[in-house]
Design a protein around this motif. Sequence first.
Motif, mmCIF file in Angstrom:
data_model
loop_
_atom_site.group_PDB
_atom_site.id
_atom_site.type_symbol
_atom_site.label_atom_id
_atom_site.label_comp_id
_atom_site.label_asym_id
_atom_site.label_seq_id
_atom_site.Cartn_x
_atom_site.Cartn_y
_atom_site.Cartn_z
ATOM 1 N N MET A 1 44.450 21.472 35.986
ATOM 2 C CA MET A 1 44.084 22.652 34.917
ATOM 3 C C MET A 1 43.989 22.050 33.590
ATOM 4 O O MET A 1 44.857 21.160 33.296
ATOM 5 N N THR A 2 43.158 22.488 32.988
ATOM 6 C CA THR A 2 42.806 22.020 31.659
ATOM 7 C C THR A 2 43.646 22.590 30.757
ATOM 8 O O THR A 2 44.520 23.748 30.954
ATOM 9 N N GLU A 3 43.912 22.119 29.513
ATOM 10 C CA GLU A 3 44.631 22.855 28.629
ATOM 11 C C GLU A 3 44.133 24.160 28.082
ATOM 12 O O GLU A 3 45.175 24.946 27.929
ATOM 13 N N LYS A 4 42.864 24.345 28.037
ATOM 14 C CA LYS A 4 42.376 25.805 27.704
ATOM 15 C C LYS A 4 42.694 26.727 28.743
ATOM 16 O O LYS A 4 43.356 27.854 28.577
ATOM 17 N N GLU A 5 42.789 26.382 30.081
ATOM 18 C CA GLU A 5 43.179 27.292 31.215
ATOM 19 C C GLU A 5 44.544 27.585 31.170
ATOM 20 O O GLU A 5 45.028 28.466 31.441
ATOM 21 N N MET A 6 45.515 26.350 30.729
ATOM 22 C CA MET A 6 46.690 26.745 30.674
ATOM 23 C C MET A 6 47.317 27.632 29.484
ATOM 24 O O MET A 6 47.916 28.434 29.809
ATOM 25 N N MET A 7 46.536 27.422 28.583
ATOM 26 C CA MET A 7 46.856 28.470 27.203
ATOM 27 C C MET A 7 46.235 29.744 27.800
ATOM 28 O O MET A 7 47.154 30.638 27.576
ATOM 29 N N GLN A 8 45.199 29.873 28.289
ATOM 30 C CA GLN A 8 44.793 31.289 28.920
ATOM 31 C C GLN A 8 45.778 32.027 29.712
ATOM 32 O O GLN A 8 46.197 33.045 29.670
ATOM 33 N N ARG A 9 46.395 31.069 30.687
ATOM 34 C CA ARG A 9 47.293 31.647 31.737
ATOM 35 C C ARG A 9 48.546 32.171 30.973
ATOM 36 O O ARG A 9 49.258 32.979 31.303
ATOM 37 N N ASN A 10 49.038 31.215 29.995
ATOM 38 C CA ASN A 10 50.208 31.667 29.273
ATOM 39 C C ASN A 10 49.988 32.907 28.364
ATOM 40 O O ASN A 10 51.015 33.685 28.279
ATOM 41 N N ILE A 11 49.042 33.131 27.819
ATOM 42 C CA ILE A 11 48.548 34.197 27.016
ATOM 43 C C ILE A 11 48.476 35.575 27.943
ATOM 44 O O ILE A 11 49.207 36.501 27.587
ATOM 45 N N GLU A 12 47.931 35.562 29.058
ATOM 46 C CA GLU A 12 47.940 36.464 29.993
ATOM 47 C C GLU A 12 49.331 36.771 30.639
ATOM 48 O O GLU A 12 49.832 38.200 30.638
ATOM 49 N N GLU A 13 50.078 35.684 30.863
ATOM 50 C CA GLU A 13 51.524 36.074 31.304
ATOM 51 C C GLU A 13 52.232 36.863 30.094
ATOM 52 O O GLU A 13 52.964 37.611 30.293
ATOM 53 N N PHE A 14 52.230 36.358 29.014
ATOM 54 C CA PHE A 14 52.830 36.793 27.712
ATOM 55 C C PHE A 14 52.420 38.215 27.603
ATOM 56 O O PHE A 14 53.222 39.229 27.450
ATOM 57 N N SER A 15 51.349 38.647 27.729
ATOM 58 C CA SER A 15 50.743 40.012 27.701
ATOM 59 C C SER A 15 51.299 41.020 28.597
ATOM 60 O O SER A 15 51.775 42.046 28.643
ATOM 61 N N ARG A 16 51.281 40.404 30.038
ATOM 62 C CA ARG A 16 51.573 41.063 31.284
ATOM 63 C C ARG A 16 53.259 41.564 31.061
ATOM 64 O O ARG A 16 53.868 42.640 31.251
ATOM 65 N N LEU A 17 53.820 40.284 30.622
ATOM 66 C CA LEU A 17 55.312 40.478 30.670
ATOM 67 C C LEU A 17 55.760 41.749 29.429
ATOM 68 O O LEU A 17 56.750 42.177 29.711
#
Length: 61
Positions: A1-17
């Motif tokens: 997983m690239t850094e960009k993909e990890m950042m996107q995943r964290n942003i999506e999780e933050f929003s969902r949470l």
Amino acid sequence: MTEKEMMQRNIEEFSRLQSYMILATEKDSEIYKAMKVRYTELKVILTTSGVNLTELDRIKE
């Protein structure tokens, strides 16, 4: 997983949470407290990664 993909995943999780936290009616419940811990973790991760949370953070605790 690239850094960009990890950042996107964290942003999506933050929003969902945040959506789940807003729906929670009992702020003193164990579930809300657990969500709050993860919220804080994600907030630190995103902030140290240079993400400006001004627009993303709807909880603001």
